[in-house]
Scaffold this motif. Structure first.
Motif, mmCIF file in Angstrom:
data_model
loop_
_atom_site.group_PDB
_atom_site.id
_atom_site.type_symbol
_atom_site.label_atom_id
_atom_site.label_comp_id
_atom_site.label_asym_id
_atom_site.label_seq_id
_atom_site.Cartn_x
_atom_site.Cartn_y
_atom_site.Cartn_z
ATOM 1 N N LEU A 5 0.768 -1.073 -0.069
ATOM 2 C CA LEU A 5 0.026 -0.026 -0.109
ATOM 3 C C LEU A 5 0.828 1.180 -0.022
ATOM 4 N N ASP A 6 2.089 1.232 0.631
ATOM 5 C CA ASP A 6 2.979 2.392 0.491
ATOM 6 C C ASP A 6 3.434 2.713 -0.794
ATOM 7 N N ALA A 7 3.385 1.437 -1.478
ATOM 8 C CA ALA A 7 3.873 1.781 -2.948
ATOM 9 C C ALA A 7 2.886 2.127 -3.657
ATOM 10 N N ILE A 8 2.005 1.299 -3.760
ATOM 11 C CA ILE A 8 0.807 1.605 -4.992
ATOM 12 C C ILE A 8 -0.473 1.809 -4.397
ATOM 13 N N GLY A 9 -0.832 1.946 -3.254
ATOM 14 C CA GLY A 9 -1.997 2.229 -2.500
ATOM 15 C C GLY A 9 -2.993 3.185 -2.790
ATOM 16 N N ASP A 10 -2.527 4.313 -3.244
ATOM 17 C CA ASP A 10 -3.456 5.292 -3.566
ATOM 18 C C ASP A 10 -4.304 4.870 -4.798
ATOM 19 N N TRP A 11 -5.492 5.314 -4.609
ATOM 20 C CA TRP A 11 -6.331 5.065 -6.027
ATOM 21 C C TRP A 11 -5.763 5.742 -7.214
ATOM 22 N N TRP A 12 -5.187 6.890 -7.149
ATOM 23 C CA TRP A 12 -4.503 7.377 -8.697
ATOM 24 C C TRP A 12 -3.436 6.366 -8.999
ATOM 25 N N SER A 13 -2.662 6.031 -8.339
ATOM 26 C CA SER A 13 -1.737 5.066 -8.821
ATOM 27 C C SER A 13 -2.150 3.458 -9.424
ATOM 28 N N LEU A 14 -3.073 3.073 -8.810
ATOM 29 C CA LEU A 14 -3.702 1.981 -9.193
ATOM 30 C C LEU A 14 -4.629 2.219 -10.396
ATOM 31 N N LEU A 15 -5.065 3.324 -10.840
ATOM 32 C CA LEU A 15 -5.839 3.748 -12.061
ATOM 33 C C LEU A 15 -4.928 4.064 -13.045
ATOM 34 N N ILE A 16 -3.545 4.661 -12.730
ATOM 35 C CA ILE A 16 -2.586 4.768 -13.692
ATOM 36 C C ILE A 16 -1.978 3.212 -14.263
ATOM 37 N N VAL A 17 -1.826 2.429 -13.305
ATOM 38 C CA VAL A 17 -1.321 1.140 -13.602
ATOM 39 C C VAL A 17 -2.581 0.301 -14.265
ATOM 40 N N ARG A 18 -3.881 0.505 -14.096
ATOM 41 C CA ARG A 18 -4.843 -0.125 -14.760
ATOM 42 C C ARG A 18 -4.711 0.337 -16.507
ATOM 43 N N ASP A 19 -4.699 1.642 -16.362
ATOM 44 C CA ASP A 19 -4.631 2.206 -17.778
ATOM 45 C C ASP A 19 -3.270 1.925 -18.513
ATOM 46 N N ALA A 20 -2.096 1.752 -17.918
ATOM 47 C CA ALA A 20 -1.070 1.095 -18.613
ATOM 48 C C ALA A 20 -1.144 -0.070 -19.071
ATOM 49 N N PHE A 21 -1.982 -1.129 -18.208
ATOM 50 C CA PHE A 21 -2.206 -2.587 -18.785
ATOM 51 C C PHE A 21 -3.149 -2.388 -20.106
ATOM 52 N N ASP A 22 -3.839 -1.293 -20.135
ATOM 53 C CA ASP A 22 -4.718 -0.991 -21.215
ATOM 54 C C ASP A 22 -4.165 -0.367 -22.607
ATOM 55 N N GLY A 23 -2.954 -0.049 -22.177
ATOM 56 C CA GLY A 23 -2.007 0.420 -23.384
ATOM 57 C C GLY A 23 -1.659 2.060 -23.355
ATOM 58 N N VAL A 24 -2.054 2.559 -22.427
ATOM 59 C CA VAL A 24 -1.739 4.092 -22.284
ATOM 60 C C VAL A 24 -0.405 4.017 -21.895
ATOM 61 N N ARG A 25 0.349 5.120 -22.576
ATOM 62 C CA ARG A 25 1.919 5.153 -22.264
ATOM 63 C C ARG A 25 2.305 6.448 -22.081
ATOM 64 N N ARG A 26 1.560 7.407 -22.679
ATOM 65 C CA ARG A 26 1.866 9.019 -22.643
ATOM 66 C C ARG A 26 1.038 9.737 -21.498
ATOM 67 N N PHE A 27 1.863 10.780 -20.819
ATOM 68 C CA PHE A 27 1.426 11.762 -19.868
ATOM 69 C C PHE A 27 0.104 12.127 -20.239
ATOM 70 N N SER A 28 -0.096 12.648 -21.435
ATOM 71 C CA SER A 28 -1.279 13.451 -21.968
ATOM 72 C C SER A 28 -2.458 12.477 -21.889
ATOM 73 N N GLU A 29 -2.159 11.189 -22.428
ATOM 74 C CA GLU A 29 -3.146 10.184 -22.468
ATOM 75 C C GLU A 29 -3.691 9.777 -21.152
ATOM 76 N N PHE A 30 -2.719 9.539 -20.049
ATOM 77 C CA PHE A 30 -3.078 9.345 -18.762
ATOM 78 C C PHE A 30 -3.930 10.523 -18.278
ATOM 79 N N GLN A 31 -3.447 11.859 -18.651
ATOM 80 C CA GLN A 31 -4.312 12.916 -18.022
ATOM 81 C C GLN A 31 -5.686 13.165 -18.774
ATOM 82 N N LYS A 32 -5.796 12.979 -19.814
ATOM 83 C CA LYS A 32 -7.102 12.767 -20.527
ATOM 84 C C LYS A 32 -7.784 11.822 -19.913
#
Length: 157
Positions: free
Chosen positions: A18-45
């Motif tokens: 939880l210290d490493a990845i426990g906040d919800w934004w981090s988990l959503l970023i990882v989820r999106d990375a699994f879906d192929g998101v790679r760029r800052f602007s794509e994560f942000q949008k």
């Protein structure tokens, strides 16, 4: 603002995770990375997250080895974020959260996204924890062996 307490030295693996990845934004970023998101602007949008928060979360995920920065795959000036081996090992965590949400947070018949096998047709079956003998485990079938405690003292004869 209250300063966040670090659990990076905790004896409990759940606390360290939880210290490493426990906040919800981090988990959503990882989820999106699994879906192929790679760029800052794509994560942000896609997430609708403030740029400053996203920047901090991405920096943290790189620092803990979940993501790595790489040159853009299209040779543009922009960099990309890619899952590391450690990041890929979070797949079961993301799937478990998804399946828990599907089971517990939707009304019967309410629509939601679905995780399917690569054929695009077959839903991924529920994750199950199994014993070394192949039997399904639930919380009553497990114990935590805490630091400094003998495993023999905790086992039921």
């Amino acid at each position: 603002m209250v300063k966040r307490l670090s659990m990076s030295d905790a004896e409990c693996p759940v606390a360290r995770a939880l210290d490493a990845i426990g906040d919800w934004w981090s988990l959503l970023i990882v989820r999106d990375a699994f879906d192929g998101v790679r760029r800052f602007s794509e994560f942000q949008k896609g997430l609708g997250i403030a740029k400053g928060i996203l920047s901090g979360r991405l920096r943290h995920l790189v620092a803990v080895g979940v993501l790595d920065q790489a040159p853009a795959s299209d040779a543009s000036a922009y960099g990309e974020y890619v899952l590391t081996e450690k990041g890929h090992s979070l797949f079961l965590v993301i799937v478990a959260l998804r399946q828990w949400g599907e089971t517990n947070l939707y009304a019967p018949g309410e629509q939601h996204s679905t995780l399917v096998e690569a054929d695009g047709l077959t839903p991924v079956p529920p994750i199950e924890l199994r014993s070394s003998a192949g039997q399904k485990l639930d919380p009553r079938d497990t114990r935590v062996s805490k630091v400094g405690q003998s495993l023999k003292r905790q086992c039921v004869p």
